[in-house]
Design a protein around this motif. Structure first.
Motif, PDB file in Angstrom:
ATOM      1  N   VAL A 157       8.424  -6.515 -18.166  1.00 39.38           N
ATOM      2  CA  VAL A 157       9.149  -7.608 -18.825  1.00 39.38           C
ATOM      3  C   VAL A 157      10.520  -7.812 -18.178  1.00 39.38           C
ATOM      4  CG1 VAL A 157      10.248  -8.335 -20.992  1.00 39.38           C
ATOM      5  CG2 VAL A 157       7.914  -7.450 -21.005  1.00 39.38           C
ATOM      6  N   LEU A 158      11.196  -6.718 -17.857  1.00 41.18           N
ATOM      7  CA  LEU A 158      12.511  -6.862 -17.214  1.00 41.18           C
ATOM      8  C   LEU A 158      12.384  -7.571 -15.864  1.00 41.18           C
ATOM      9  CD1 LEU A 158      14.136  -3.424 -18.092  1.00 41.18           C
ATOM     10  CD2 LEU A 158      14.487  -5.641 -19.203  1.00 41.18           C
ATOM     11  N   MET A 159      11.332  -7.280 -15.124  1.00 38.89           N
ATOM     12  CA  MET A 159      11.107  -7.958 -13.840  1.00 38.89           C
ATOM     13  C   MET A 159      10.751  -9.435 -14.068  1.00 38.89           C
ATOM     14  SD  MET A 159      11.596  -5.670 -11.456  1.00 38.89           S
ATOM     15  CE  MET A 159      10.800  -6.311 -10.022  1.00 38.89           C
ATOM     16  N   GLN A 160       9.983  -9.709 -15.130  1.00 38.87           N
ATOM     17  CA  GLN A 160       9.648 -11.102 -15.440  1.00 38.87           C
ATOM     18  C   GLN A 160      10.904 -11.897 -15.786  1.00 38.87           C
ATOM     19  OE1 GLN A 160       6.386 -11.463 -18.342  1.00 38.87           O
ATOM     20  NE2 GLN A 160       5.800  -9.394 -17.754  1.00 38.87           N
ATOM     21  N   VAL A 161      11.777 -11.292 -16.596  1.00 37.56           N
ATOM     22  CA  VAL A 161      13.017 -11.970 -16.987  1.00 37.56           C
ATOM     23  C   VAL A 161      13.883 -12.222 -15.758  1.00 37.56           C
ATOM     24  CG1 VAL A 161      15.154 -11.732 -18.321  1.00 37.56           C
ATOM     25  CG2 VAL A 161      12.968 -11.096 -19.350  1.00 37.56           C
ATOM     26  N   ARG A 162      13.995 -11.224 -14.878  1.00 38.43           N
ATOM     27  CA  ARG A 162      14.788 -11.396 -13.656  1.00 38.43           C
ATOM     28  C   ARG A 162      14.225 -12.539 -12.820  1.00 38.43           C
ATOM     29  NH1 ARG A 162      19.628 -11.175 -12.488  1.00 38.43           N
ATOM     30  NH2 ARG A 162      18.959 -13.292 -12.434  1.00 38.43           N
TER      31      ARG A 162
END
Length: 191
Positions: A157-162
């Motif tokens: 999720v953190l990579m998706q948000v980035r």
């Protein structure tokens, strides 16, 4: 469009990053844990913790500077073309799905190779769906572990948000909020 500064967008991001109600209530609650009511409580704990984290970090952080840039768009740029919107949405969706697939495979592998507790913990750190899936099978503390997995959200999720956020956003408030969100969501869910 210049309606928010990067700093303002960073400040509200902790309140915006959470799993959707259908996933939490129907998939995690009803399908994985056997109770839609538990799913509703998990969703409410997640959302309330996100809003509280965003509010607290905004209060404790540096004051927001509201220097919005006036964006002058030509009349052609103001017209949204359906084909462009659909193409951009499809590209973004493929990127997000690639992260989910990649981290889900890593989490599934970790769940098979590592001892039970370590596999659940590793899956929670990598991908929220896998984390909830393994947490739901863990027995007595399954709902609390699912709450933790939903709070952590995982590296996926953190990579998706980035990927979907503009590069001007630092995401630092989101990273700080994840540390605060976990104990807060567990406490709210327990209450």
């Amino acid at each position: 469009s210049g309606q928010l500064t990067a700093q303002e967008a960073d400040a509200i991001l902790p309140a915006c990053v959470c799993s959707g109600p259908s996933f939490v209530i129907l998939t995690v609650g009803r399908s994985m844990l056997g109770s839609a009511e538990l799913g509703v409580l998990l969703f409410l704990a997640q959302v309330m913790a996100g809003y509280l984290c965003a509010a607290l970090l905004a209060r404790l952080g540096p004051p927001l500077v509201s220097e919005r840039s006036e964006v002058k768009l030509s009349s052609e740029a103001r017209v949204l073309r359906l084909d462009s919107i659909i193409a951009q949405a499809a590209q973004t969706y493929v990127k997000l799905c690639a992260f989910v697939l990649f981290f889900r495979m890593l989490a599934a592998g970790a769940g098979e190779v590592l001892p039970s507790g370590a596999g659940v913990f590793c899956a929670m750190l990598l991908e929220v769906c896998s984390g909830c899936d393994l947490a739901a099978q863990s027995g007595r503390f399954a709902s609390m572990l699912c709450c933790a997995a939903l709070s952590v959200q995982g590296l996926s999720v953190l990579m998706q948000v980035r990927t979907i956020c503009p590069s001007e956003m630092t995401l630092r408030p989101l990273y700080r909020a994840r540390l605060l969100h976990l104990p807060l969501s567990l406490l709210l869910f327990y209450l």
